[in-house]
Design a protein around this motif. Structure first.
Motif, mmCIF file in Angstrom:
data_model
loop_
_atom_site.group_PDB
_atom_site.id
_atom_site.type_symbol
_atom_site.label_atom_id
_atom_site.label_comp_id
_atom_site.label_asym_id
_atom_site.label_seq_id
_atom_site.Cartn_x
_atom_site.Cartn_y
_atom_site.Cartn_z
ATOM 1 N N THR A 41 -31.284 3.764 -40.451
ATOM 2 C CA THR A 41 -32.534 4.641 -40.296
ATOM 3 C C THR A 41 -32.118 5.997 -41.025
ATOM 4 O O THR A 41 -30.906 6.362 -41.374
ATOM 5 C CB THR A 41 -32.955 4.839 -38.858
ATOM 6 O OG1 THR A 41 -31.761 5.482 -38.290
ATOM 7 C CG2 THR A 41 -33.439 3.737 -38.309
ATOM 8 N N PRO A 42 -33.036 6.790 -41.432
ATOM 9 C CA PRO A 42 -32.699 7.887 -42.192
ATOM 10 C C PRO A 42 -31.874 9.069 -41.464
ATOM 11 O O PRO A 42 -32.120 9.129 -40.117
ATOM 12 C CB PRO A 42 -34.011 8.568 -42.628
ATOM 13 C CG PRO A 42 -34.843 7.464 -42.681
ATOM 14 C CD PRO A 42 -34.540 6.600 -41.406
ATOM 15 N N SER A 43 -31.054 9.789 -42.153
ATOM 16 C CA SER A 43 -30.308 10.823 -41.217
ATOM 17 C C SER A 43 -30.878 12.033 -42.147
ATOM 18 O O SER A 43 -31.775 11.881 -43.002
ATOM 19 C CB SER A 43 -28.708 10.616 -41.845
ATOM 20 O OG SER A 43 -28.661 11.138 -43.261
ATOM 21 N N LEU A 138 -32.913 12.643 -34.088
ATOM 22 C CA LEU A 138 -32.260 13.617 -33.088
ATOM 23 C C LEU A 138 -32.747 14.886 -33.758
ATOM 24 O O LEU A 138 -32.730 15.949 -32.810
ATOM 25 C CB LEU A 138 -30.929 13.463 -33.255
ATOM 26 C CG LEU A 138 -30.525 11.952 -32.416
ATOM 27 C CD1 LEU A 138 -28.917 12.047 -32.040
ATOM 28 C CD2 LEU A 138 -31.257 11.921 -30.995
ATOM 29 N N GLU A 139 -32.648 15.117 -35.035
ATOM 30 C CA GLU A 139 -33.008 16.395 -35.626
ATOM 31 C C GLU A 139 -34.487 16.773 -35.100
ATOM 32 O O GLU A 139 -34.854 17.868 -34.859
ATOM 33 C CB GLU A 139 -33.047 16.346 -37.278
ATOM 34 C CG GLU A 139 -33.339 17.779 -37.571
ATOM 35 C CD GLU A 139 -32.909 18.987 -37.425
ATOM 36 O OE1 GLU A 139 -31.815 18.926 -36.891
ATOM 37 O OE2 GLU A 139 -33.648 20.048 -37.160
ATOM 38 N N ASP A 140 -35.507 15.578 -35.304
ATOM 39 C CA ASP A 140 -36.792 15.831 -34.896
ATOM 40 C C ASP A 140 -36.737 16.427 -33.409
ATOM 41 O O ASP A 140 -37.867 16.942 -33.012
ATOM 42 C CB ASP A 140 -37.368 14.459 -34.987
ATOM 43 C CG ASP A 140 -37.537 14.437 -36.618
ATOM 44 O OD1 ASP A 140 -37.339 15.022 -37.410
ATOM 45 O OD2 ASP A 140 -37.954 12.970 -36.785
ATOM 46 N N LEU A 141 -35.896 16.036 -32.593
ATOM 47 C CA LEU A 141 -35.718 16.320 -31.293
ATOM 48 C C LEU A 141 -35.427 17.903 -31.124
ATOM 49 O O LEU A 141 -35.159 18.291 -30.039
ATOM 50 C CB LEU A 141 -35.178 15.324 -30.289
ATOM 51 C CG LEU A 141 -35.836 14.041 -30.159
ATOM 52 C CD1 LEU A 141 -35.060 12.943 -29.647
ATOM 53 C CD2 LEU A 141 -37.228 14.270 -29.427
ATOM 54 N N GLY A 142 -34.649 18.640 -32.311
ATOM 55 C CA GLY A 142 -34.046 19.723 -31.999
ATOM 56 C C GLY A 142 -32.883 19.973 -32.860
ATOM 57 O O GLY A 142 -32.277 20.817 -33.088
ATOM 58 N N GLY A 143 -32.137 18.746 -32.976
ATOM 59 C CA GLY A 143 -30.992 18.804 -33.841
ATOM 60 C C GLY A 143 -29.648 19.453 -33.038
ATOM 61 O O GLY A 143 -29.818 19.591 -31.800
ATOM 62 N N TRP A 144 -28.699 19.879 -33.601
ATOM 63 C CA TRP A 144 -27.488 20.501 -32.969
ATOM 64 C C TRP A 144 -28.016 21.585 -32.200
ATOM 65 O O TRP A 144 -27.009 21.976 -31.117
ATOM 66 C CB TRP A 144 -26.596 20.692 -33.971
ATOM 67 C CG TRP A 144 -25.719 19.501 -34.693
ATOM 68 C CD1 TRP A 144 -25.789 18.955 -35.876
ATOM 69 C CD2 TRP A 144 -24.937 18.559 -33.706
ATOM 70 N NE1 TRP A 144 -25.096 17.815 -35.725
ATOM 71 C CE2 TRP A 144 -24.780 17.498 -34.514
ATOM 72 C CE3 TRP A 144 -24.566 18.669 -32.454
ATOM 73 C CZ2 TRP A 144 -23.861 16.420 -34.143
ATOM 74 C CZ3 TRP A 144 -23.802 17.549 -31.892
ATOM 75 C CH2 TRP A 144 -23.342 16.438 -32.769
ATOM 76 N N PRO A 145 -28.758 22.397 -32.475
ATOM 77 C CA PRO A 145 -29.053 23.702 -31.599
ATOM 78 C C PRO A 145 -29.677 23.207 -30.218
ATOM 79 O O PRO A 145 -29.627 23.892 -29.325
ATOM 80 C CB PRO A 145 -30.232 24.518 -32.255
ATOM 81 C CG PRO A 145 -30.121 24.054 -33.957
ATOM 82 C CD PRO A 145 -29.613 22.576 -33.676
ATOM 83 N N HIS A 146 -30.034 22.051 -30.202
ATOM 84 C CA HIS A 146 -30.626 21.258 -28.784
ATOM 85 C C HIS A 146 -29.355 20.759 -28.135
ATOM 86 O O HIS A 146 -28.799 19.843 -28.722
ATOM 87 C CB HIS A 146 -31.710 20.439 -29.239
ATOM 88 C CG HIS A 146 -32.181 19.719 -28.271
ATOM 89 N ND1 HIS A 146 -32.937 20.226 -27.129
ATOM 90 C CD2 HIS A 146 -32.403 18.223 -27.934
ATOM 91 C CE1 HIS A 146 -33.577 19.500 -26.216
ATOM 92 N NE2 HIS A 146 -33.243 18.263 -26.722
ATOM 93 N N ARG A 147 -29.149 21.136 -26.925
ATOM 94 C CA ARG A 147 -27.827 20.467 -26.168
ATOM 95 C C ARG A 147 -27.874 19.044 -26.056
ATOM 96 O O ARG A 147 -26.638 18.742 -26.136
ATOM 97 C CB ARG A 147 -27.840 21.031 -24.636
ATOM 98 C CG ARG A 147 -26.938 20.830 -23.832
ATOM 99 C CD ARG A 147 -26.982 21.561 -22.552
ATOM 100 N NE ARG A 147 -25.880 21.075 -21.736
ATOM 101 C CZ ARG A 147 -25.012 21.834 -21.455
ATOM 102 N NH1 ARG A 147 -24.774 23.034 -22.341
ATOM 103 N NH2 ARG A 147 -23.751 21.510 -21.088
ATOM 104 N N ASP A 148 -29.014 18.537 -25.823
ATOM 105 C CA ASP A 148 -28.663 16.836 -25.739
ATOM 106 C C ASP A 148 -28.105 16.273 -27.019
ATOM 107 O O ASP A 148 -27.658 15.099 -26.702
ATOM 108 C CB ASP A 148 -30.265 16.381 -25.248
ATOM 109 C CG ASP A 148 -30.057 15.109 -25.058
ATOM 110 O OD1 ASP A 148 -29.603 14.516 -24.103
ATOM 111 O OD2 ASP A 148 -30.833 13.978 -25.823
#
Ligand code: FCB
Length: 472
Positions: A41-43, A138-148
C-alpha cells in the motif's frame, strides 16, 4: 560480533582489522519500485512524491531501479564486489500494508528470497526496519507525532523478526530518525511534508520510543546471536570561532541534532539544555514514565551515517526577524546561522571533508565507551555518465571514498571501535526530494532501461575489499 576473515593480500598500505565488514547500503523506497505489487500500500513517500512541487521533476519511486524484479542481478553485482555485508531496508507498507495486523506473506516473500540469495552468495544481510516509508494509513492517524505509531512499529518489528530472524544476523531499527522527524515534520522537505516544529519534537521522541520498543520486540523474537542497532546521522558540528556565542550556537545544534537521540538511547534521559532551548514550543509532557528506559535498551552497535560537516555561527535573534523558511532546527533556528564549509563539493553541494568523520568517531569513542560503531552510510553524488568506452569514470567518488576510509582508519588507530563500513550506495537511485537527479551509486543505473554499469569506483572498491585496506 561474528567475524569475517578478511585477510589482506600483500601490499595493503592501510590495513583494516581482520573481520572488518565491507558493505554497500540501499533503502527500499529508493530502489525497489513495484510500488503497488503483491499487496503493498502507499507509504508517505508515495503520497509526497505525487504532490506537485515536492520532488524534482515529479519523480516517484514507482519503478525506481526495479530492484524488486532485478534482485538476483543486484546480488550478483555485490558478489562481484566481494562485499561481506549488505544493508537493505524492509518496506513497512509491503509487509504490513495498513500498519497494523498480520503480515502480508507475499510482501515478506520478497525479503525471504533476497535473504536466501544473499546467504547463497556468502553475503551477510543487515536489515533496517524503517528507512522513512511509513504506511500512509498511519500518517493519516497522526504519523510520528502520534504516540501509537511507536507501538505499531514494535508490532511490525516483531513480524519481520519472526519471518527472517533465523537468517538475518544484523538488525537496525531506524535509519536517521533526525531526518524522519525534522525534515518530515519541521522543514517539510521530506514526507509527509508537515511544517510543525512542536510536532517534530514529539515525532523525535516517538521515534526514540519506537526504537526502544522495537529493540524489545526484536530481542523477544530473535536468536541471542542476532545483533541489534540504530543508525543516526550525527552532525559533525563545528563552531565558526571559539567565541562563547559561536560555541553556544554549536551546542544548540548538537542538542537538537545529536543529543536528542544520543541522550535517550545511551543515557536514558532527555538532554537538559534541549528541554530549555525548546521550552517555548513544548513542555515535553508527552514523555511518559518508562519511555526513556525503553529507549535506552542496550544495543550491539551504533550505525553512523556521515556525508559532510556542519559549520555554525551565532546570530542575534533580533537580526533575523521576518518571514522565515520552515526550519528543521526547532529551538535553535533563531540563534544559529549555517556557513558553507570550505573545500571541494559533491553534486549535492555537500563539502568533502573526511576530518568531520574522524571528529565524529573520536567523539563517540570518548562518549560511548564500549559501544561498537559501524559506518552504515558514506558516499557521494557526482554527475556520472556512461562514456563512449562503455565505462563510467568517477575519479571524484574514488577520491571521496578513499579520503573517508583513511579517516576511518585513523580513527581506528586512535582507539575508535569501528567494525565496518558501508558505501552509500550500491546503485544510483531515487534520492528523495532530488528524484533521480543525483547519482550516489557504485553502479550506474540508466533510468530508461534500468541497465546497470559498475563505475570505476565499483572496481576500486572491489580491490579495497580484496586487499582488506587501501593501497598506496
Ligand atoms: C541519507 C539517507 C539515504 C540517502 C543518503 C544520500 O540521509 O539515509 O537514504 O538518501 O542520505
Amino acid at each position: 560480533m561474528t567475524t569475517v576473515d578478511a585477510s589482506p593480500a600483500p601490499g595493503a598500505a592501510l590495513r583494516f582489522p581482520t573481520g572488518f565488514r565491507w558493505g554497500t547500503a540501499t533503502a527500499a523506497y529508493q530502489i525497489e519500485g513495484a510500488a503497488a505489487l503483491d499487496g503493498r500500500t502507499p507509504s508517505i513517500w508515495d503520497t509526497f512524491s505525487r504532490t506537485p512541487g515536492k520532488v524534482l521533476g515529479g519523480d516517484t519511486g514507482d519503478t525506481a531501479t526495479d530492484h524488486y524484479h532485478r534482485m538476483a542481478e543486484d546480488v550478483g553485482l555485490m558478489s562481484r564486489l566481494g562485499v561481506s555485508d549488505y544493508r537493505f531496508s524492509v518496506a513497512w507498507p509491503r509487509v504490513q500494508p495498513t500498519g497494523r495486523g498480520p503480515a502480508a506473506q507475499r510482501g515478506l516473500d520478497f525479503y525471504r528470497r533476497l535473504v536466501d540469495a544473499l546467504l547463497e552468495a556468502g553475503i551477510r544481510p543487515v536489515a533496517t526496519l524503517y528507512h522513512w516509508d511509513l504506511p500512509q494509513e498511519l500518517e493519516d492517524l497522526g504519523g510520528w507525532p502520534h504516540r501509537d505509531t511507536a507501538e505499531r512499529f514494535a508490532e511490525y518489528a516483531g513480524l519481520v523478526a519472526e519471518a527472517l530472524g533465523d537468517r538475518v544476523a544484523g538488525w537496525t531499527t531506524l535509519n536517521e530518525p533526525w531526518c524522519a522527524a525534522f525534515l518530515g515534520y519541521a522543514s517539510g522537505v521530506h514526507a509527509p511534508g508537515r511544517t510543525e516544529p512542536a510536532a517534530a519534537l514529539r515525532a523525535a521522541h516517538h521515534l526514540n520510543l519506537a526504537h526502544g520498543l522495537g529493540v524489545r520486540a526484536l530481542r523477544a523474537a530473535l536468536p541471542r546471536s542476532a545483533e541489534v542497532s540504530l543508525t543516526l546521522n550525527l552532525h559533525a558540528v563545528r563552531p565558526l570561532t571559539d567565541s562563547a556565542a559561536d560555541l553556544d550556537a554549536a551546542r544548540r545544534i548538537d542538542a537538537v541534532g545529536n543529543r536528542i537521540f544520543l541522550d535517550p538511547v545511551f543515557r536514558g534521559r532527555l538532554a537538559p539544555d534541549l528541554v530549555r532551548d525548546t521550552a517555548a514550543l513544548t513542555d515535553w509532557s508527552f514523555v511518559r514514565d518508562g519511555d526513556l528506559a525503553a529507549a535506552s535498551e542496550p544495543l550491539d552497535w551504533l550505525g553512523v551515517n556521515y556525508y559532510s560537516p556542519t559549520v555554525v555561527a551565532a546570530v542575534e535573534p533580533a537580526a533575523s526577524d521576518g518571514e522565515r523558511e520552515p526550519s528543521p532546527w526547532p529551538g535553535a533556528e533563531e540563534h544559529v546561522r549555517f556557513l558553507p564549509a570550505p573545500g571541494p563539493r559533491t553534486e549535492m553541494d555537500w563539502p568533502v571533508d573526511p576530518d568531520g568523520l574522524y571528529e565524529l568517531l573520536a567523539r563517540l569513542r570518548d562518549e560511548l565507551p564500549g559501544v561498537p560503531l559501524v559506518i552504515t552510510e558514506n558516499g557521494a553524488a557526482y554527475a556520472d555518465r556512461v562514456g563512449p568506452d562503455g565505462a563510467v569514470h568517477d575519479p571524484e567518488r574514488i577520491a571521496y571514498l578513499r579520503g573517508h576510509l583513511e579517516a576511518v582508519h585513523r580513527a581506528i588507530s586512535d582507539g575508535a571501535d569501528v567494525r565496518g563500513y558501508f558505501v552509500w550506495s550500491l546503485l544510483d537511485n531515487f534520492e528523495w526530494s532530488f528524484g533521480y537527479s543525483k547519482r550516489f551509486g557504485l553502479v550506474h543505473v540508466d533510468f530508461a532501461t534500468r541497465l546497470r554499469t559498475p563505475k570505476d569506483s565499483a572496481h576500486w572498491y572491489a580491490d579495497v575489499i580484496a586487499r582488506g585496506g587501501l593501497a598506496l
